[in-house]
Design an enzyme around this catalytic site. Structure first.
Site, short mmCIF file in Angstrom:
data_model
loop_
_atom_site.label_atom_id
_atom_site.label_comp_id
_atom_site.label_asym_id
_atom_site.label_seq_id
_atom_site.Cartn_x
_atom_site.Cartn_y
_atom_site.Cartn_z
N TYR A 25 1.03 -1.15 -0.12
CA TYR A 25 -0.25 0.18 0.19
C TYR A 25 0.73 1.26 0.06
O TYR A 25 0.69 2.27 0.91
CB TYR A 25 -0.91 -0.05 1.37
N ASP A 83 10.47 -3.69 -5.75
CA ASP A 83 10.81 -4.87 -6.72
C ASP A 83 12.07 -5.54 -6.24
O ASP A 83 11.65 -6.88 -6.41
CB ASP A 83 11.52 -4.18 -7.95
N GLN A 84 12.82 -5.25 -5.26
CA GLN A 84 13.79 -6.14 -4.68
C GLN A 84 13.39 -7.19 -3.70
O GLN A 84 13.91 -7.99 -3.33
CB GLN A 84 14.89 -5.21 -4.36
N GLN A 86 10.03 -8.57 -4.10
CA GLN A 86 9.04 -9.42 -4.51
C GLN A 86 9.29 -10.65 -4.67
O GLN A 86 8.50 -11.49 -4.39
CB GLN A 86 8.84 -8.89 -5.95
N HIS A 108 5.70 -3.31 -13.03
CA HIS A 108 7.16 -3.05 -13.72
C HIS A 108 7.46 -4.64 -14.02
O HIS A 108 7.48 -5.34 -13.37
CB HIS A 108 7.80 -2.35 -12.83
N GLY A 134 2.21 7.15 -7.98
CA GLY A 134 0.95 6.66 -7.59
C GLY A 134 0.06 8.12 -7.01
O GLY A 134 -1.10 7.89 -7.39
N GLU A 231 17.56 25.40 -11.13
CA GLU A 231 16.81 25.99 -12.42
C GLU A 231 16.56 24.82 -13.31
O GLU A 231 15.70 24.82 -14.31
CB GLU A 231 17.60 26.99 -13.16
N SER A 252 15.33 32.58 -23.13
CA SER A 252 15.92 33.75 -24.13
C SER A 252 16.64 33.09 -25.38
O SER A 252 16.75 32.17 -25.38
CB SER A 252 16.88 34.44 -23.39
P1 NDP Z 1 6.57 1.77 -2.58
O1 NDP Z 1 7.98 1.56 -1.83
O2 NDP Z 1 6.15 3.00 -2.69
O3 NDP Z 1 5.35 0.77 -1.65
C1 NDP Z 1 5.78 -0.66 -1.47
C2 NDP Z 1 4.81 -0.87 -0.45
O4 NDP Z 1 4.76 -2.48 0.06
C3 NDP Z 1 4.76 -0.32 1.07
O5 NDP Z 1 3.81 -0.10 1.65
C4 NDP Z 1 5.81 -1.14 1.80
O6 NDP Z 1 5.40 -0.90 3.07
C5 NDP Z 1 5.21 -2.56 1.16
N1 NDP Z 1 6.05 -3.82 1.63
C6 NDP Z 1 7.24 -3.87 1.39
N2 NDP Z 1 7.87 -4.97 2.05
C7 NDP Z 1 6.65 -5.68 2.15
C8 NDP Z 1 6.43 -7.13 2.64
N3 NDP Z 1 7.44 -7.96 3.04
N4 NDP Z 1 5.12 -7.38 3.02
C9 NDP Z 1 4.18 -6.57 2.81
N5 NDP Z 1 4.36 -5.19 2.26
C10 NDP Z 1 5.41 -4.86 2.33
O7 NDP Z 1 6.57 1.06 -4.11
P2 NDP Z 1 5.94 1.59 -5.45
O8 NDP Z 1 4.64 1.85 -5.22
O9 NDP Z 1 6.95 2.82 -5.71
O10 NDP Z 1 6.55 0.21 -6.25
C11 NDP Z 1 5.50 -0.84 -6.57
C12 NDP Z 1 5.69 -1.27 -7.67
O11 NDP Z 1 5.19 -0.44 -8.72
C13 NDP Z 1 7.19 -1.81 -8.19
O12 NDP Z 1 7.30 -2.75 -9.15
C14 NDP Z 1 7.55 -0.23 -9.18
O13 NDP Z 1 8.35 -0.72 -9.95
C15 NDP Z 1 6.25 -0.01 -10.01
N6 NDP Z 1 6.03 1.39 -10.11
C16 NDP Z 1 6.42 2.23 -9.39
C17 NDP Z 1 6.17 3.76 -10.20
C18 NDP Z 1 6.30 4.82 -8.98
O14 NDP Z 1 6.20 5.96 -9.63
N7 NDP Z 1 6.79 4.86 -7.76
C19 NDP Z 1 5.78 4.00 -11.21
C20 NDP Z 1 5.13 2.55 -12.01
C21 NDP Z 1 5.51 1.60 -11.39
P3 NDP Z 1 6.55 -0.25 4.23
O15 NDP Z 1 6.58 1.35 3.93
O16 NDP Z 1 5.94 -0.78 5.43
O17 NDP Z 1 7.84 -0.92 3.80
#
Ligand code: NDP
Ligand code: MG
Length: 339
Positions: A25, A83-84, A86, A108, A134, A231, A252
């Protein structure tokens, strides 16, 4: 030519029939979950029990569970974890709960394309990748608009996965703007190349080199900071709104002429050759191998490089100068929290 898809090409009914899990989330997770929920879909969210994100999801009125719980419940599982992590979460908490006919979704392509996650053949695999963070995906949705999305189908035993990906894109507002069909390979490789050569790597080194050149020549770091970093935003905003031509139109004539005659002395044939090597390392998996190992080792190189950036002169002067700009304080607070 690429194909573009809009609301009229997407039928929400195929997704309405499904139980949808959003894992994570964070930036993307909250936007996908809230938008789909508002679009009338049957959504449950997972995050770490008791975390800040967990509490936010609860306050937002969404149904919550652990990754294992909602994965078991759902037919469509969208993985919006960093991603790291997943692969690890997939192996432990998602894979045991996949049934034939389920759909696994990503925003992704990295883990699927580089085979960190290899779902069973009977599971559908798709990607919906908004081309924006997001908060923008959420805000534009609430405004009745949307952020353009890429979507892709990796495997499709049900024969329904493209329709499902389009329904998802519509449910988050993406097909209001337009969706582009791609592949996991193209999305992953262009994304990695872009962030390395241009967006994060290229631009940061350009800024540092410009700053160092001015400071070494005896100019005050404060002036160098404004000129080379601050800038940048004005210029990038113009690119974003109207491309290179709007930038040229807005600055300019002196800046336009100076830029057009000198820019190609900065990005030389040697730079372009290096870009090709960076792209090759993305394509042949060398970069992915390096990054996966770096994470397995606990990110030692990452920590060193991050500390070096924070110690750079431009960061020292930047902290002071941004205090003059009251509207920027939120950004500083974020860096201090993350350490
Ligand atoms: P974020 O880091 O914003 O969110 C990841 C969420 O996962 C956090 O709420 C985190 O909680 C939670 N989390 C982490 N580890 C666990 C776990 N072991 N169990 C349960 N929940 C966990 O990620 P993003 O939204 O940026 O990225 C998500 C995906 O979207 C990625 O694949 C990214 O490449 C893709 N993406 C991202 C974009 C962007 O602009 N951000 C754009 C397009 C794609 P906590 O905070 O507690 O660690
Ligand atoms: Mg990206």
């Amino acid at each position: 030519m690429i194909n573009m898809y809009y609301d009229r090409d997407a039928d929400l009914a195929v997704l309405e029939a499904k139980k949808i899990a959003i894992l994570g989330y964070g930036s993307q997770g909250h936007a996908h979950a809230l938008n789909l929920n508002d679009s009338g879909m049957n959504v449950r969210v997972a995050d770490r029990k008791g975390s800040k994100a967990w509490e936010r999801a609860r306050k937002d009125g969404l149904e919550l569970g652990t990754v294992a719980e909602v994965s078991q419940w759902a037919d469509v599982i969208m993985v919006l974890l960093p991603d790291q992590y997943q692969k690890e979460v997939y192996d432990r908490e998602i894979a045991p709960h996949l049934k034939p006919g389920d759909t696994l979704a990503f925003a992704h392509g990295f883990n699927i394309h580089f085979k960190q996650i290899v779902p069973p053949d009977e599971v559908n695999v798709m990607m919906i990748a908004p081309k924006g963070p997001g908060h923008l995906v959420r805000r534009t949705y609430l405004d009745g608009k949307g952020v353009p999305c890429l979507f892709a189908v990796h495997q499709d035993p049900s024969g329904q996965t493209k329709a499902l990906a389009l329904a998802w894109t519509r449910g988050i507002g993406g097909t209001r703007a337009g969706a582009i069909e791609t592949t996991f390979k193209d999305e992953t490789e262009t994304d990695l190349f872009g962030e390395q050569a241009v967006l994060c790597g290229g631009s940061a080194e350009l800024i540092k080199a410009g700053f160092e050149t001015l400071v070494e020549a005896g100019y005050p770091p404060e002036l160098a900071y404004f000129e080379c970093l601050h800038e940048m935003k004005l210029i990038v905003d113009l690119y974003y709104e109207g491309g290179l031509s709007l930038m040229n139109y807005s600055v300019s004539d002196t800046a336009e002429y100076g830029g057009m005659t000198r820019g190609s002395r900065i990005i030389t044939d040697q730079t372009r050759a290096e870009m090709k090597r960076i792209l090759r390392d993305v394509q042949n998996g060398e970069f992915a191998k390096e990054w996966i190992k770096e994470n397995a080792d606990g990110q030692p190189e990452m920590k060193k490089l991050r500390a070096a950036t924070q110690a750079h002169g431009i960061e020292q002067v930047g902290v002071r100068l941004r205090k003059m700009m009251s509207w920027l304080n939120a950004g500083q607070a974020k860096i201090e929290v993350s350490g």
